[in-house]
Design a protein around this motif. Structure first.
Motif, PDB file in Angstrom:
ATOM      1  N   GLN A 179      -1.237 -12.361  13.036  1.00 52.14           N
ATOM      2  CA  GLN A 179      -0.634 -11.176  12.434  1.00 52.14           C
ATOM      3  C   GLN A 179      -0.571 -11.345  10.928  1.00 52.14           C
ATOM      4  N   LYS A 180      -0.696 -10.222  10.229  1.00 57.54           N
ATOM      5  CA  LYS A 180      -0.511 -10.194   8.783  1.00 57.54           C
ATOM      6  C   LYS A 180       0.408  -9.023   8.480  1.00 57.54           C
ATOM      7  N   GLU A 181       1.514  -9.303   7.792  1.00 61.05           N
ATOM      8  CA  GLU A 181       2.462  -8.245   7.442  1.00 61.05           C
ATOM      9  C   GLU A 181       2.013  -7.550   6.165  1.00 61.05           C
ATOM     10  N   ILE A 182       2.179  -6.224   6.141  1.00 60.27           N
ATOM     11  CA  ILE A 182       1.902  -5.443   4.941  1.00 60.27           C
ATOM     12  C   ILE A 182       3.128  -4.584   4.636  1.00 60.27           C
ATOM     13  N   ILE A 183       3.159  -4.030   3.431  1.00 56.95           N
ATOM     14  CA  ILE A 183       4.226  -3.118   3.027  1.00 56.95           C
ATOM     15  C   ILE A 183       3.616  -1.738   2.857  1.00 56.95           C
ATOM     16  N   LEU A 184       4.254  -0.731   3.445  1.00 56.70           N
ATOM     17  CA  LEU A 184       3.834   0.662   3.313  1.00 56.70           C
ATOM     18  C   LEU A 184       4.991   1.438   2.696  1.00 56.70           C
ATOM     19  N   SER A 185       4.783   1.925   1.471  1.00 53.32           N
ATOM     20  CA  SER A 185       5.847   2.621   0.748  1.00 53.32           C
ATOM     21  C   SER A 185       5.246   3.359  -0.440  1.00 53.32           C
ATOM     22  N   PRO A 186       5.824   4.493  -0.836  1.00 50.48           N
ATOM     23  CA  PRO A 186       5.308   5.211  -2.005  1.00 50.48           C
ATOM     24  C   PRO A 186       5.385   4.390  -3.291  1.00 50.48           C
ATOM     25  N   PHE A 222       0.838  -1.198   0.000  1.00 48.53           N
ATOM     26  CA  PHE A 222       0.000   0.000   0.000  1.00 48.53           C
ATOM     27  C   PHE A 222       0.872   1.248   0.000  1.00 48.53           C
ATOM     28  N   VAL A 223       0.283   2.370  -0.450  1.00 53.15           N
ATOM     29  CA  VAL A 223       0.967   3.660  -0.388  1.00 53.15           C
ATOM     30  C   VAL A 223       0.444   4.434   0.822  1.00 53.15           C
ATOM     31  N   PRO A 224       1.251   5.350   1.362  1.00 55.78           N
ATOM     32  CA  PRO A 224       0.788   6.156   2.492  1.00 55.78           C
ATOM     33  C   PRO A 224      -0.507   6.901   2.152  1.00 55.78           C
ATOM     34  N   GLY A 225      -1.423   6.960   3.115  1.00 50.06           N
ATOM     35  CA  GLY A 225      -2.700   7.640   2.935  1.00 50.06           C
ATOM     36  C   GLY A 225      -3.782   6.787   2.300  1.00 50.06           C
ATOM     37  N   GLU A 226      -3.425   5.624   1.796  1.00 49.66           N
ATOM     38  CA  GLU A 226      -4.392   4.729   1.163  1.00 49.66           C
ATOM     39  C   GLU A 226      -5.290   4.087   2.222  1.00 49.66           C
ATOM     40  N   ILE A 227      -6.491   3.695   1.818  1.00 53.35           N
ATOM     41  CA  ILE A 227      -7.404   3.008   2.730  1.00 53.35           C
ATOM     42  C   ILE A 227      -7.235   1.507   2.556  1.00 53.35           C
ATOM     43  N   LEU A 228      -6.942   0.832   3.656  1.00 50.69           N
ATOM     44  CA  LEU A 228      -6.796  -0.620   3.683  1.00 50.69           C
ATOM     45  C   LEU A 228      -8.132  -1.191   4.155  1.00 50.69           C
ATOM     46  N   ARG A 229      -8.730  -2.047   3.330  1.00 47.54           N
ATOM     47  CA  ARG A 229     -10.014  -2.667   3.673  1.00 47.54           C
ATOM     48  C   ARG A 229      -9.846  -4.176   3.778  1.00 47.54           C
ATOM     49  N   GLU A 242     -17.837 -15.499  13.597  1.00 44.91           N
ATOM     50  CA  GLU A 242     -18.284 -14.285  12.922  1.00 44.91           C
ATOM     51  C   GLU A 242     -17.157 -13.706  12.078  1.00 44.91           C
ATOM     52  N   GLU A 243     -17.529 -12.802  11.168  1.00 43.77           N
ATOM     53  CA  GLU A 243     -16.552 -11.984  10.464  1.00 43.77           C
ATOM     54  C   GLU A 243     -17.105 -10.572  10.374  1.00 43.77           C
ATOM     55  N   ARG A 244     -16.200  -9.598  10.492  1.00 46.89           N
ATOM     56  CA  ARG A 244     -16.595  -8.191  10.408  1.00 46.89           C
ATOM     57  C   ARG A 244     -15.630  -7.449   9.501  1.00 46.89           C
ATOM     58  N   GLU A 245     -16.185  -6.507   8.754  1.00 52.26           N
ATOM     59  CA  GLU A 245     -15.376  -5.696   7.852  1.00 52.26           C
ATOM     60  C   GLU A 245     -14.682  -4.579   8.623  1.00 52.26           C
ATOM     61  N   PHE A 246     -13.549  -4.137   8.077  1.00 57.00           N
ATOM     62  CA  PHE A 246     -12.838  -2.997   8.650  1.00 57.00           C
ATOM     63  C   PHE A 246     -12.223  -2.174   7.525  1.00 57.00           C
ATOM     64  N   SER A 247     -11.950  -0.917   7.824  1.00 57.96           N
ATOM     65  CA  SER A 247     -11.183  -0.060   6.915  1.00 57.96           C
ATOM     66  C   SER A 247     -10.333   0.874   7.765  1.00 57.96           C
ATOM     67  N   LEU A 248      -9.079   1.024   7.361  1.00 56.37           N
ATOM     68  CA  LEU A 248      -8.111   1.844   8.077  1.00 56.37           C
ATOM     69  C   LEU A 248      -7.401   2.743   7.074  1.00 56.37           C
ATOM     70  N   THR A 249      -7.251   4.021   7.405  1.00 53.56           N
ATOM     71  CA  THR A 249      -6.459   4.918   6.576  1.00 53.56           C
ATOM     72  C   THR A 249      -5.011   4.808   7.026  1.00 53.56           C
ATOM     73  N   LEU A 250      -4.141   4.441   6.098  1.00 58.01           N
ATOM     74  CA  LEU A 250      -2.739   4.221   6.439  1.00 58.01           C
ATOM     75  C   LEU A 250      -2.011   5.549   6.621  1.00 58.01           C
ATOM     76  N   PRO A 251      -1.059   5.596   7.558  1.00 54.94           N
ATOM     77  CA  PRO A 251      -0.332   6.837   7.841  1.00 54.94           C
ATOM     78  C   PRO A 251       0.712   7.146   6.765  1.00 54.94           C
ATOM     79  N   GLU A 252       1.362   8.281   6.922  1.00 52.38           N
ATOM     80  CA  GLU A 252       2.383   8.727   5.972  1.00 52.38           C
ATOM     81  C   GLU A 252       3.717   8.004   6.156  1.00 52.38           C
ATOM     82  N   GLY A 253       3.898   7.295   7.225  1.00 54.51           N
ATOM     83  CA  GLY A 253       5.149   6.576   7.440  1.00 54.51           C
ATOM     84  C   GLY A 253       5.235   6.099   8.864  1.00 54.51           C
TER      85      GLY A 253
END
Length: 121
Positions: free
Chosen positions: A105-112, A15-22, A67-78
């Motif tokens: 845990q699930k690892e993600i990548i945050l970078s431009p 993901f890129v910074p500021g993107e919404i992760l759903r 159960e399962e529930r949806e989520f959305s998070l706005t990723l930070p700038e760094g």
């Protein structure tokens, strides 16, 4: 034993910074829990003192046993995901139970560039 899973929309990992992760938090509990918690955090590993910062917590109040529930998070700038000779910065989503006994845990990548920044050795 409780069973947890985190499914990110479109099975994305970068993901890129500021993107919404759903995504969706999925669980099967052995016994009722007051809440479950989804955390977004980064941490360092490697040489020296380990550092960590929780960027956001989301509670799932009064979860059903299955159960399962949806989520959305706005990723930070760094900070950006980084791998070097002495230090690594990794980003993670973590789903835990009330007592903190079970987690996934699930690892993600945050970078431009949507790629981990690698410092050559």
């Amino acid at each position: 034993m409780n069973t947890f899973d985190i499914v990110i929309e479109e099975d994305r990992r970068a993901f890129v910074p500021g993107e919404i992760l759903r995504g969706r938090a999925i669980w099967m509990l052995e016994k009722p829990a007051e809440y479950l918690e989804l955390s977004l955090f980064w941490q360092t590993s490697g040489y020296g003192t380990q550092d960590m910062a929780v960027v956001e917590n989301m509670r799932f109040e009064r979860p059903e046993l299955e159960e399962e529930r949806e989520f959305s998070l706005t990723l930070p700038e760094g900070p950006y995901s980084f791998r070097g000779k002495l230090i690594t910065i990794g980003w993670y989503l973590e789903l835990t139970d009330t007592e903190g006994n079970d987690a996934v845990q699930k690892e993600i990548i945050l970078s431009p560039t949507r790629q981990e920044i690698v410092h050559p050795a």
